[in-house]
Design an enzyme around this catalytic site. Structure first.
Site, short mmCIF file in Angstrom:
data_model
loop_
_atom_site.label_atom_id
_atom_site.label_comp_id
_atom_site.label_asym_id
_atom_site.label_seq_id
_atom_site.Cartn_x
_atom_site.Cartn_y
_atom_site.Cartn_z
N LYS A 137 0.82 -1.22 0.00
CA LYS A 137 0.00 0.00 0.00
C LYS A 137 0.87 1.28 0.00
O LYS A 137 2.07 1.22 0.26
CB LYS A 137 -0.93 -0.04 1.21
CG LYS A 137 -1.96 -1.19 1.15
CD LYS A 137 -2.92 -1.09 2.33
CE LYS A 137 -3.98 -2.17 2.30
NZ LYS A 137 -4.94 -2.01 3.43
N TYR A 148 -12.79 -1.83 -3.14
CA TYR A 148 -13.26 -1.88 -1.74
C TYR A 148 -14.77 -1.70 -1.62
O TYR A 148 -15.26 -1.26 -0.58
CB TYR A 148 -12.52 -0.82 -0.91
CG TYR A 148 -11.10 -1.23 -0.56
CD1 TYR A 148 -10.84 -2.29 0.30
CD2 TYR A 148 -9.99 -0.55 -1.10
CE1 TYR A 148 -9.53 -2.67 0.62
CE2 TYR A 148 -8.69 -0.93 -0.78
CZ TYR A 148 -8.48 -1.99 0.08
OH TYR A 148 -7.19 -2.37 0.40
N PHE A 152 -15.17 4.47 7.72
CA PHE A 152 -13.79 4.70 7.26
C PHE A 152 -13.64 4.66 5.74
O PHE A 152 -12.53 4.80 5.21
CB PHE A 152 -12.84 3.68 7.91
CG PHE A 152 -13.17 2.23 7.60
CD1 PHE A 152 -12.69 1.61 6.44
CD2 PHE A 152 -13.93 1.48 8.48
CE1 PHE A 152 -13.00 0.29 6.17
CE2 PHE A 152 -14.24 0.15 8.21
CZ PHE A 152 -13.76 -0.44 7.04
N ARG A 206 -2.18 -14.46 4.84
CA ARG A 206 -2.85 -13.70 5.90
C ARG A 206 -2.05 -13.81 7.21
O ARG A 206 -1.94 -12.85 7.97
CB ARG A 206 -4.28 -14.20 6.12
CG ARG A 206 -5.22 -14.00 4.95
CD ARG A 206 -5.63 -12.57 4.72
NE ARG A 206 -6.36 -11.99 5.81
CZ ARG A 206 -6.99 -10.82 5.74
NH1 ARG A 206 -6.95 -10.10 4.62
NH2 ARG A 206 -7.63 -10.34 6.76
N THR A 250 -5.31 -6.87 10.76
CA THR A 250 -5.63 -5.61 10.08
C THR A 250 -5.12 -4.41 10.88
O THR A 250 -4.61 -3.43 10.31
CB THR A 250 -7.17 -5.48 9.91
OG1 THR A 250 -7.65 -6.66 9.27
CG2 THR A 250 -7.54 -4.25 9.10
N ARG A 262 2.68 -6.40 8.95
CA ARG A 262 2.02 -5.21 9.51
C ARG A 262 2.62 -4.79 10.84
O ARG A 262 2.73 -3.59 11.12
CB ARG A 262 0.51 -5.45 9.62
CG ARG A 262 -0.20 -5.34 8.26
CD ARG A 262 -1.61 -5.81 8.29
NE ARG A 262 -2.35 -5.44 7.09
CZ ARG A 262 -3.51 -5.98 6.76
NH1 ARG A 262 -4.06 -6.91 7.51
NH2 ARG A 262 -4.13 -5.59 5.66
N ASN A 295 -2.01 0.49 6.70
CA ASN A 295 -1.48 -0.76 7.27
C ASN A 295 -0.61 -1.57 6.32
O ASN A 295 -0.53 -2.80 6.41
CB ASN A 295 -2.61 -1.60 7.89
CG ASN A 295 -3.66 -2.00 6.88
OD1 ASN A 295 -3.53 -1.69 5.71
ND2 ASN A 295 -4.69 -2.69 7.34
N HIS A 349 -2.03 -5.42 1.62
CA HIS A 349 -3.32 -6.12 1.47
C HIS A 349 -3.04 -7.58 1.15
O HIS A 349 -2.09 -7.90 0.46
CB HIS A 349 -4.10 -5.50 0.30
CG HIS A 349 -5.27 -6.32 -0.13
ND1 HIS A 349 -6.48 -6.25 0.51
CD2 HIS A 349 -5.41 -7.26 -1.11
CE1 HIS A 349 -7.33 -7.11 -0.07
NE2 HIS A 349 -6.70 -7.73 -1.06
N GLU A 362 -9.65 -10.44 -7.37
CA GLU A 362 -8.73 -9.31 -7.18
C GLU A 362 -7.55 -9.39 -8.16
O GLU A 362 -7.10 -8.37 -8.69
CB GLU A 362 -8.24 -9.29 -5.73
CG GLU A 362 -9.38 -8.95 -4.76
CD GLU A 362 -9.00 -9.10 -3.30
OE1 GLU A 362 -7.87 -9.50 -2.98
OE2 GLU A 362 -9.87 -8.78 -2.46
P1 GDP Z 1 -7.87 -6.60 5.65
O1 GDP Z 1 -8.46 -7.74 4.85
O2 GDP Z 1 -7.08 -7.06 6.84
O3 GDP Z 1 -7.12 -5.59 4.80
O4 GDP Z 1 -9.11 -5.82 6.27
P2 GDP Z 1 -10.54 -5.43 5.67
O5 GDP Z 1 -10.78 -6.07 4.34
O6 GDP Z 1 -11.53 -5.66 6.75
O7 GDP Z 1 -10.43 -3.86 5.46
C1 GDP Z 1 -9.82 -3.30 4.32
C2 GDP Z 1 -8.97 -2.12 4.74
O8 GDP Z 1 -9.82 -1.10 5.25
C3 GDP Z 1 -8.01 -2.44 5.89
O9 GDP Z 1 -6.81 -3.02 5.45
C4 GDP Z 1 -7.81 -1.08 6.51
O10 GDP Z 1 -6.85 -0.32 5.77
C5 GDP Z 1 -9.18 -0.45 6.36
N1 GDP Z 1 -9.98 -0.66 7.57
C6 GDP Z 1 -10.65 -1.78 7.94
N2 GDP Z 1 -11.29 -1.62 9.12
C7 GDP Z 1 -11.03 -0.35 9.49
C8 GDP Z 1 -11.44 0.43 10.62
O11 GDP Z 1 -12.15 0.00 11.51
N3 GDP Z 1 -10.96 1.71 10.65
C9 GDP Z 1 -10.17 2.22 9.67
N4 GDP Z 1 -9.74 3.47 9.77
N5 GDP Z 1 -9.77 1.51 8.59
C10 GDP Z 1 -10.20 0.24 8.51
#
Ligand code: GDP
Length: 134
Positions: free
Chosen positions: A11, A51, A59, A87, A93, A104, A114, A117, A128
């Site tokens: 990212k 997304y 967010f 993962r 996350t 991370r 973070n 992905h 994807e």
């Molecule tokens: P991942 O699969 O671990 O990347 O997590 P998700 O698919 O749930 O979320 C996608 C991305 O959205 C994450 O990598 C974060 O950058 C962002 N994100 C997810 N949950 C949150 C949250 O609660 N707060 C904020 N600020 N960003 C979030």
């Protein structure tokens, strides 16, 4: 369905902070083969589409602004059990909750930025990967 492929993006924060090489080395050291890779910058339209599942969440706007803020590196990775093993390698996350030694935990500062992905299922890995390489 095959379970030997996953999709990743390094990212904008990680590219900007100069961690791309270190992260790619860690990915290869963990046994993943990079089978496609490109540096690109997401448009708002493509970030929103990628997304889509998060549209409407508090967010979402910050996520799109962040993901379009600079170049990313997109890649397809191959390894047995790719999705789950990757993962595990990237960690939670929220970097504050990520296990010691995960990408991370090492290279990300916050849940908003973070570092990396990783697809969360074989079906999403396929979707994807095709989103970025077709
Ligand atoms: P991942 O699969 O671990 O990347 O997590 P998700 O698919 O749930 O979320 C996608 C991305 O959205 C994450 O990598 C974060 O950058 C962002 N994100 C997810 N949950 C949150 C949250 O609660 N707060 C904020 N600020 N960003 C979030």
């Amino acid at each position: 369905m095959d379970n030997n492929k996953t999709f990743t993006m390094i990212k904008p924060d990680a590219v900007q902070n100069g961690y791309a090489g270190l992260i790619l080395a860690k990915i290869e050291k963990a046994g993943f083969k990079i089978t496609a890779m490109k540096m690109t910058q997401l448009s708002a339209e493509s970030a929103e589409s990628f997304y889509e599942i998060h549209r409407g969440k508090p967010f979402f706007k910050d996520l799109i602004n962040y993901m379009t803020s600079g170049p990313i590196i997109a890649a397809i990775l191959e390894k047995d059990n790719a999705v789950l093993d990757f993962r595990e390698l990237i960690g939670n996350t929220n970097p504050q909750e990520a296990k010691e030694g995960t990408i991370r935990q090492l290279y990300a500062k916050s849940i908003d930025a973070n570092a990396i992905h990783g697809s969360d299922s074989d079906s999403n890995a396929k979707i994807e990967g095709e989103f970025h390489f077709s």
